[in-house]
Write a protein that holds these residues in place. Structure first.
Motif, PDB file in Angstrom:
ATOM      1  N   LEU A  23       0.830  -1.199   0.000  1.00 26.12           N
ATOM      2  CA  LEU A  23       0.000   0.000   0.000  1.00 26.12           C
ATOM      3  C   LEU A  23       0.871   1.258   0.000  1.00 26.12           C
ATOM      4  O   LEU A  23       0.569   2.241  -0.690  1.00 26.12           O
ATOM      5  CB  LEU A  23      -0.929   0.003   1.214  1.00 26.12           C
ATOM      6  N   GLY A  24       1.966   1.225   0.767  1.00 25.34           N
ATOM      7  CA  GLY A  24       2.897   2.348   0.745  1.00 25.34           C
ATOM      8  C   GLY A  24       3.489   2.559  -0.643  1.00 25.34           C
ATOM      9  O   GLY A  24       3.645   3.691  -1.102  1.00 25.34           O
ATOM     10  N   PHE A  25       3.787   1.439  -1.333  1.00 24.32           N
ATOM     11  CA  PHE A  25       4.323   1.501  -2.688  1.00 24.32           C
ATOM     12  C   PHE A  25       3.282   2.075  -3.648  1.00 24.32           C
ATOM     13  O   PHE A  25       3.607   2.840  -4.561  1.00 24.32           O
ATOM     14  CB  PHE A  25       4.748   0.101  -3.124  1.00 24.32           C
ATOM     15  N   LEU A  26       2.006   1.717  -3.414  1.00 25.27           N
ATOM     16  CA  LEU A  26       0.917   2.257  -4.233  1.00 25.27           C
ATOM     17  C   LEU A  26       0.823   3.774  -4.059  1.00 25.27           C
ATOM     18  O   LEU A  26       0.692   4.514  -5.038  1.00 25.27           O
ATOM     19  CB  LEU A  26      -0.406   1.591  -3.849  1.00 25.27           C
ATOM     20  N   MET A  27       0.899   4.240  -2.813  1.00 23.37           N
ATOM     21  CA  MET A  27       0.858   5.675  -2.564  1.00 23.37           C
ATOM     22  C   MET A  27       2.075   6.377  -3.144  1.00 23.37           C
ATOM     23  O   MET A  27       1.987   7.510  -3.635  1.00 23.37           O
ATOM     24  CB  MET A  27       0.766   5.938  -1.054  1.00 23.37           C
ATOM     25  N   PHE A  28       3.211   5.703  -3.103  1.00 25.67           N
ATOM     26  CA  PHE A  28       4.425   6.238  -3.718  1.00 25.67           C
ATOM     27  C   PHE A  28       4.217   6.413  -5.225  1.00 25.67           C
ATOM     28  O   PHE A  28       4.624   7.428  -5.805  1.00 25.67           O
ATOM     29  CB  PHE A  28       5.587   5.288  -3.450  1.00 25.67           C
ATOM     30  N   GLY A  29       3.548   5.432  -5.859  1.00 25.67           N
ATOM     31  CA  GLY A  29       3.261   5.526  -7.287  1.00 25.67           C
ATOM     32  C   GLY A  29       2.319   6.676  -7.605  1.00 25.67           C
ATOM     33  O   GLY A  29       2.497   7.371  -8.609  1.00 25.67           O
ATOM     34  N   ILE A  30       1.306   6.888  -6.752  1.00 24.98           N
ATOM     35  CA  ILE A  30       0.402   8.025  -6.944  1.00 24.98           C
ATOM     36  C   ILE A  30       1.187   9.328  -6.840  1.00 24.98           C
ATOM     37  O   ILE A  30       0.992  10.259  -7.631  1.00 24.98           O
ATOM     38  CB  ILE A  30      -0.734   7.996  -5.905  1.00 24.98           C
ATOM     39  N   ALA A  31       2.092   9.397  -5.865  1.00 28.40           N
ATOM     40  CA  ALA A  31       2.877  10.618  -5.656  1.00 28.40           C
ATOM     41  C   ALA A  31       3.814  10.895  -6.826  1.00 28.40           C
ATOM     42  O   ALA A  31       4.062  12.055  -7.164  1.00 28.40           O
ATOM     43  CB  ALA A  31       3.670  10.515  -4.355  1.00 28.40           C
TER      44      ALA A  31
END
Length: 308
Positions: A23-31
């Motif tokens: 999930l952190g990686f997903l948010m990193f991708g959004i950022a």
């Protein structure tokens, strides 16, 4: 069959740790797909942005609260509905807005700001409505969840990766352009894989209880999309912007909801089933609406032209 409020879905602790990283990686991708300019851009779209944010953080949780009372759902299902309503949108909303020929620039900006605001507003919003609910409040109080503890968890899995991603996108734009698409695809597929894994590992519970929550999830999802559209129409936001607001309000990050449910609520039955079913139903309903709108392009009367 045990009452849904009494069951606890199983999820391997090691898998939960990995899910937090995903999930952190997903948010990193959004950022990585977010720019500082996205936050500045909202100044030129004040009406549409204000309507969308208010619909997400004020109107949708309130309507969800009322819906849970009208449907007379079990306490854990009510908590699941409220938690999902308080979750921020994900980048799926940007994809659906693009397919629906809506204002993608507005969608991207709202996703960025909404995720930043949700670090503080999500746990406080959830605690407020959960405490207010006449049947779910006793269950919520027995769990003794501190919104500040949840906020710390959200900062770790949303806030830090989000700030890091924005910094990298600003500092190394050429590298970001090369990696943001594969990062986004891999992280999204990994999240879907974990949702499927959580359901598969508790398949018996989902078979037993999906029918109990399916109507509530379907109505809730339709109401979430209608809330975004209705609020935008009430304030006479152009159709081009209205489509973006509809998906920003209607699409919730159920994956984040699942992480919090397994982390803080011990896989509480009704909450976990609601978030799991929502994760798939939300995408199906969103795709159907996007395809419908794609046949009738909106006039580009929004404040910012769509991003191809």
């Amino acid at each position: 069959m045990l009452p849904i409020d009494e069951i606890r879905l199983n999820f391997n602790p090691a898998s939960l740790v990995l899910l937090n990283w995903v999930l952190g990686f997903l948010m990193f991708g959004i950022a990585l797909d977010t720019r500082v300019e996205d936050f500045r851009r909202v100044l030129s779209m004040r009406l549409a942005f204000g309507v969308g944010i208010a619909a997400q953080f004020i109107v949708l949780p309130a309507i969800t609260f009322v819906l849970s009372l009208l449907l007379k759902v079990q306490p854990s299902i009510a908590l699941g509905m409220i938690l999902v309503a308080c979750c921020p949108p994900g980048n799926v909303s940007n994809i659906l807005t693009h397919q629906a020929k809506g204002n993608v620039a507005l969608s991207v900006s709202m996703t960025a700001v909404s995720n930043a605001l949700s670090i503080v507003l999500m746990p406080l919003n959830f605690a407020f409505w959960a405490h207010l609910h006449p049947t779910a409040a006793p269950l919520f109080q027995r769990i003794a969840l501190s919104p500040w503890e949840m906020m710390g968890h959200i900062i770790a899995i949303i806030g830090l990766p989000f700030v890091l991603g924005i910094f990298i996108a600003h500092r190394w734009p050429a590298l970001t352009r090369r990696v943001k698409r594969p990062v986004g695809i891999v992280s999204f597929l990994a999240l879907i894989g974990f949702i499927v894994g959580a359901i598969a590992g508790n398949w018996r519970f989902f078979l037993d209880y999906t029918g109990v929550v399916l109507l509530a999830v379907a109505l809730h999802d339709a109401l979430a999309l209608a809330t975004g559209y209705g609020c935008a129409r009430l304030f006479r936001v152009p159709d081009y912007d209205r489509r973006a607001i509809t998906f920003e309000v209607g699409i919730r990050n159920a994956g984040l909801g699942l992480v919090l449910i397994f982390s803080f609520f011990g896989g509480l039955g009704g909450m976990a089933v609601v978030a799991g079913v929502w994760g798939f139903w939300d995408i199906i309903a969103g795709l159907a609406l996007a395809r419908l709108w794609a046949r009738r392009p909106a006039a580009a009367t929004g404040n910012v032209k769509a991003i191809a």
